[in-house]
Design an enzyme around this catalytic site. Structure first.
Site, short mmCIF file in Angstrom:
data_model
loop_
_atom_site.label_atom_id
_atom_site.label_comp_id
_atom_site.label_asym_id
_atom_site.label_seq_id
_atom_site.Cartn_x
_atom_site.Cartn_y
_atom_site.Cartn_z
N SER A 133 0.83 -1.20 0.00
CA SER A 133 0.00 0.00 0.00
C SER A 133 0.88 1.25 0.00
O SER A 133 1.77 1.40 -0.83
CB SER A 133 -0.96 -0.04 1.20
OG SER A 133 -1.91 0.99 1.13
N ASP A 160 0.52 -4.22 -3.96
CA ASP A 160 -0.58 -3.27 -4.11
C ASP A 160 -0.16 -1.86 -3.70
O ASP A 160 -0.80 -1.21 -2.85
CB ASP A 160 -1.80 -3.72 -3.30
CG ASP A 160 -3.09 -3.59 -4.11
OD1 ASP A 160 -3.00 -3.45 -5.36
OD2 ASP A 160 -4.18 -3.67 -3.52
N HIS A 238 -7.52 -5.17 -1.08
CA HIS A 238 -6.29 -4.48 -0.71
C HIS A 238 -5.73 -4.93 0.65
O HIS A 238 -4.52 -4.88 0.87
CB HIS A 238 -6.58 -2.98 -0.67
CG HIS A 238 -5.39 -2.11 -0.48
ND1 HIS A 238 -4.36 -2.02 -1.39
CD2 HIS A 238 -5.06 -1.27 0.54
CE1 HIS A 238 -3.45 -1.18 -0.97
NE2 HIS A 238 -3.84 -0.70 0.21
#
Length: 308
Positions: A133, A160, A238
């Site tokens: 992230s 991600d 996610h």
């Protein structure tokens, strides 16, 4: 000796199982930021991965994923760069990640020796940058030179990665590393970007997607130069690689898949291990097998892309 048929079924699949190397984790409070260190307890010399967590996520929430990777013969250092109650601008986060990298160079080995009885050595010439992230974006920023470090990095892993809540430059986190131009990242190392299919969708209690289009894994991969690879766990969200006992707030912020989360952790862990075995040890069998047959993974993958 195993028959050819048995051998062919194990190549590309063992990386998705927990490895055979015993390991432990311990805390370090004397570095620039609090750390979780995951290390094998079997005598040997192992590459080191510096792993940066996502926005306001505890580093301990990645224990199962990072343990999977460690069990295949890696040391993982996971700093707690900031928390929800004490956020910091992106530039500060990147600087602290660089300081942790410098700490690894001089102080990691003594800490391993204090906490592990066996002769476990950190291989400091193969430091890997990784993150999830916002932490994935932090790893890219460090690799691009936005932090002063004394180490050379061997490879880069973005799980991600996200550069902000939208493409609008005003909302993106600092430093602004995305350019919108193909192969614009000046990275002299192999890169793998692993995205999630549900990341661009909004969650149950948050109006903004956790990995919005234009600032997510697709854009990061678009701006990478070869050698680089791109995988996407099609039916997962996610946060689906986090441990099962994470806070309910995190669970509802992002769109989640309905399949068991263990499958995506094993898939992500296996992709990381196969990628690193290929580029750090020149052991390409697993990585090539997965590229040729993505169905070997435990979670469904979209067709991978690889530019050697």
């Amino acid at each position: 000796m195993a028959s050819p048929n048995v051998l062919s079924t194990t190549i590309g699949t063992n990386v998705f199982q927990i490895g055979n190397i015993k390991w432990k984790q311990f805390n370090v409070d004397t570095s620039p930021k609090p750390l979780l260190v995951f290390t094998p307890t079997v005598e040997g010399t192992y590459p080191v991965i510096l792993f940066c967590h996502g926005f306001a996520i505890c580093n301990s929430y990645y224990s199962k994923l990072l343990g999977h990777i460690t069990s295949h013969g890696f040391i993982v250092v996971a700093p707690q760069l900031f928390t929800l109650g004490l956020p910091m601008p992106g530039l500060c986060e990147v600087k602290f990640a660089g300081k942790v990298a410098n700490w690894i160079a001089g102080e990691l080995q003594p800490k391993i020796s204090e906490n592990v009885q066996e002769n476990v050595q950190a291989k400091l010439d193969t430091i890997v940058l990784a993150g999830h992230s916002k932490g994935g974006k932090t790893a890219f920023a460090v690799a691009l030179g936005h932090a002063e470090t004394t180490l050379k990095f061997s490879s880069l892993i973005g799980i991600d990665p996200v550069a902000g809540p939208s493409k609008c430059k005003i909302t993106r986190t600092l430093p602004h590393i995305l350019t919108g131009k193909a192969q614009s990242f000046d990275l002299n190392m192999p890169v793998v970007v692993i995205g999630t299919g549900l990341g661009p969708e909004t969650g149950n209690c948050f109006p903004i997607a956790c990995a919005p289009d234009g600032v997510n894994h697709e854009e990061f991969f678009y701006e990478c130069k070869p050698p680089c690879a791109h995988f996407v766990t099609k039916d997962y969200g996610h946060m689906d690689m986090l441990d099962d006992d994470v806070s309910s707030l995190l669970k509802c912020m992002c769109k989640n898949g309905i399949a068991p989360k263990d499958l995506t952790r094993r898939t992500l862990g296996g992709l990381v291990v196969a990628f690193l075995k290929a580029y750090l040890y020149n052991q390409w069998e697993d990585f090539k097998a997965i590229l040729e047959d993505p169905n070997l993974a435990r979670a469904k993958l979209e067709d991978p892309v690889f530019y050697p």
